[in-house]
Design a protein around this motif. Structure first.
Motif, mmCIF file in Angstrom:
data_model
loop_
_atom_site.group_PDB
_atom_site.id
_atom_site.type_symbol
_atom_site.label_atom_id
_atom_site.label_comp_id
_atom_site.label_asym_id
_atom_site.label_seq_id
_atom_site.Cartn_x
_atom_site.Cartn_y
_atom_site.Cartn_z
ATOM 1 N N ARG A 245 0.806 -1.223 0.000
ATOM 2 C CA ARG A 245 0.000 0.000 0.000
ATOM 3 C C ARG A 245 0.839 1.273 0.000
ATOM 4 O O ARG A 245 0.299 2.367 -0.165
ATOM 5 C CB ARG A 245 -0.930 0.001 1.213
ATOM 6 C CG ARG A 245 -1.762 -1.268 1.325
ATOM 7 C CD ARG A 245 -2.755 -1.229 2.451
ATOM 8 N NE ARG A 245 -3.816 -0.271 2.193
ATOM 9 C CZ ARG A 245 -4.908 -0.161 2.943
ATOM 10 N NH1 ARG A 245 -5.071 -0.956 3.977
ATOM 11 N NH2 ARG A 245 -5.828 0.731 2.659
ATOM 12 N N VAL A 246 2.136 1.125 0.212
ATOM 13 C CA VAL A 246 3.026 2.292 0.228
ATOM 14 C C VAL A 246 4.154 2.058 -0.767
ATOM 15 O O VAL A 246 4.817 1.023 -0.727
ATOM 16 C CB VAL A 246 3.617 2.529 1.629
ATOM 17 C CG1 VAL A 246 4.549 3.731 1.606
ATOM 18 C CG2 VAL A 246 2.510 2.730 2.656
ATOM 19 N N SER A 247 4.348 3.002 -1.667
ATOM 20 C CA SER A 247 5.390 2.861 -2.690
ATOM 21 C C SER A 247 5.844 4.249 -3.123
ATOM 22 O O SER A 247 5.338 5.269 -2.630
ATOM 23 C CB SER A 247 4.859 2.065 -3.892
ATOM 24 O OG SER A 247 3.734 2.725 -4.455
ATOM 25 N N VAL A 248 6.804 4.291 -4.038
ATOM 26 C CA VAL A 248 7.277 5.564 -4.576
ATOM 27 C C VAL A 248 6.099 6.295 -5.224
ATOM 28 O O VAL A 248 5.365 5.728 -6.031
ATOM 29 C CB VAL A 248 8.402 5.337 -5.603
ATOM 30 C CG1 VAL A 248 8.784 6.653 -6.281
ATOM 31 C CG2 VAL A 248 9.619 4.716 -4.933
ATOM 32 N N GLY A 249 5.908 7.557 -4.839
ATOM 33 C CA GLY A 249 4.791 8.346 -5.354
ATOM 34 C C GLY A 249 3.650 8.497 -4.372
ATOM 35 O O GLY A 249 2.772 9.349 -4.574
ATOM 36 N N SER A 250 3.623 7.690 -3.303
ATOM 37 C CA SER A 250 2.571 7.820 -2.285
ATOM 38 C C SER A 250 2.655 9.201 -1.634
ATOM 39 O O SER A 250 3.737 9.729 -1.397
ATOM 40 C CB SER A 250 2.714 6.738 -1.219
ATOM 41 O OG SER A 250 2.507 5.454 -1.758
ATOM 42 N N THR A 251 1.491 9.773 -1.329
ATOM 43 C CA THR A 251 1.428 11.119 -0.748
ATOM 44 C C THR A 251 1.630 11.063 0.761
ATOM 45 O O THR A 251 1.077 10.199 1.443
ATOM 46 C CB THR A 251 0.072 11.771 -1.062
ATOM 47 O OG1 THR A 251 -0.091 11.841 -2.480
ATOM 48 C CG2 THR A 251 -0.003 13.172 -0.487
ATOM 49 N N LEU A 252 2.424 12.015 1.268
ATOM 50 C CA LEU A 252 2.690 12.125 2.703
ATOM 51 C C LEU A 252 2.207 13.471 3.217
ATOM 52 O O LEU A 252 2.292 14.482 2.519
ATOM 53 C CB LEU A 252 4.194 12.020 3.007
ATOM 54 C CG LEU A 252 4.967 10.784 2.581
ATOM 55 C CD1 LEU A 252 6.403 10.917 3.056
ATOM 56 C CD2 LEU A 252 4.347 9.540 3.168
ATOM 57 N N GLU A 253 1.719 13.461 4.451
ATOM 58 C CA GLU A 253 1.489 14.702 5.192
ATOM 59 C C GLU A 253 2.405 14.658 6.404
ATOM 60 O O GLU A 253 2.232 13.819 7.286
ATOM 61 C CB GLU A 253 0.026 14.837 5.612
ATOM 62 C CG GLU A 253 -0.912 15.152 4.461
ATOM 63 C CD GLU A 253 -2.338 15.406 4.932
ATOM 64 O OE1 GLU A 253 -2.531 15.553 6.158
ATOM 65 O OE2 GLU A 253 -3.237 15.449 4.087
#
Length: 384
Positions: A245-253
């Motif tokens: 579910r988490v990879s390069v390009g995933s959005t972070l806050e």
């Protein structure tokens, strides 16, 4: 005899304590069983009540009119933007951190030209080591070179006058060339006593003093550390269960609690190996440079791993369970009355207090948000 008496007394007390613990555990299990039994009876009674009320309403409409309505609160469902986040803790790190080291074997520190916290630029002289021997060697070679050049010039003048041999001229020239090479090497060796910055940044640590020994082996413990604070990143460890579910390009806050600052970024690096001890993999994301953002600062990281721009959601506390699965209570208009109905649902993601409903509800449905406890299917309700 007295000793035997005490032994029997102790054995009796221990047996009594053991029986007391067993009795307490058995009593607790009995209460749990009784609670499950009452829950089943409550559900059966609710069904019987609904059935009887329906039958009475058909047989005696006047009696149905006097049925007391239960007060509830309702809300109409509308599609809304819904996102799910994985909440973790991370740290701010500098992309470039360098420990200054001598280019040679090192030596005793003679001068330091930088202070802790001072900005430095690439190529700036930071430190000078003991160089008296190298200086002496350079001076000697320069003197020899000057003498060799003078001899070569004299030999060349004689050769032009037809005096001397070609071998003498070539020998004088070779002496000059060899000494020039030796001087270059000696000057290079002398340059090893000068320690320069290899990149722009801040002298974050200056843990060396004049008179101390400085070598490549001790540079990381006693030396100068340069941090490039203009190129920062956030680093965090992600549990293995989120691997898909988490990879390069995933959005972070990213939230920095100390400064109450929130930054949005994207994952730029995702580890390919699971740490066998923590069962996690690391991720990195770029952070903007700023006076309030510093390396090793603690950050709260929220990774968006799911989003739906038109999701149907309900408060999580409205979800209930029965033998048929999960359901919520909805309010419907039937024959001019507001009736509570049980609606079976399929749920999706949960974030904060909002629960995504995949099926069973649609836009425009009215759910009961308060007073739904104890409601049965078909019960008369009111909002005022």
């Amino acid at each position: 005899m007295q000793k035997i008496f005490y032994l029997l007394l102790i054995a009796t007390v221990m047996a009594s304590c053991g029986n007391t613990q067993k009795d307490a555990k058995g009593e607790l299990n009995d209460k749990k069983a009784q609670l499950e039994k009452l829950k089943g009876q409550q559900e059966g009674i609710a069904k019987e009540i609904a059935k009887l009320e329906e039958e009475i309403a058909k047989a005696d409409p006047e009696a149905a009119k006097v049925q007391k309505a239960k007060l509830v609160a309702i809300a109409t469902l509308q599609p809304a933007d819904f996102s799910h986040f994985i909440e973790l803790q991370g740290t701010v790190d500098a992309e470039n951190i360098a420990y200054v080291a001598p280019r040679g074997a090192g030596g005793q520190v003679k001068a330091i030209y930088v202070k802790q916290g001072q900005p430095v630029r690439k190529g700036q002289l930071l430190m000078r080591l003991e160089n008296s021997i190298a200086n002496t060697q350079v001076d000697q070679i320069r003197s020899q070179l000057a003498y060799a050049k003078d001899l070569y010039q004299r030999q060349q003048n004689l050769w032009q006058q037809g005096i001397g041999t070609e071998v003498q001229l070539l020998t004088a020239k070779n002496n000059v060339v060899n000494l020039e090479k030796q001087l270059t090497m000696a000057q290079e060796q002398l340059g090893f006593s000068n320690v320069y910055a290899e990149m722009n940044g801040i002298a974050d640590q200056v843990n060396i003093k004049v008179g101390e020994m400085f070598s490549p082996q001790s540079a990381s413990m006693a030396g100068i550390r340069i941090v490039n604070t203009s190129d920062l990143k956030i680093v965090t460890q992600v549990p293995e269960r989120y691997l898909g579910r988490v990879s390069v390009g995933s959005t972070l806050e990213v939230t920095l609690p100390e400064t109450n600052q929130t930054v949005t970024s994207k994952v730029t690096v995702a580890g390919k190996v699971i740490d066998p001890s923590s069962r996690t993999f690391y991720i990195e994301a770029k952070m903007p440079a700023g006076s309030n953002i510093k390396p090793n600062q603690i950050a709260l990281v929220k990774i968006k791993d799911y989003a739906d721009a038109s999701a149907i959601t309900v408060p999580v506390n409205t979800l209930q369970n029965d033998q048929n699965g999960k359901y919520v209570m909805v309010a419907t208009k039937e024959n001019g009355k507001l009736i509570a109905r049980k609606r079976q649902v399929t749920i999706g993601e949960l974030y904060n207090d909002q629960l995504e409903v995949k099926s069973g509800l649609q836009a425009g449905d009215t759910i009961i948000t308060d007073g739904f406890q104890g409601l049965y299917d078909g019960q008369l309700i009111t909002t005022a």
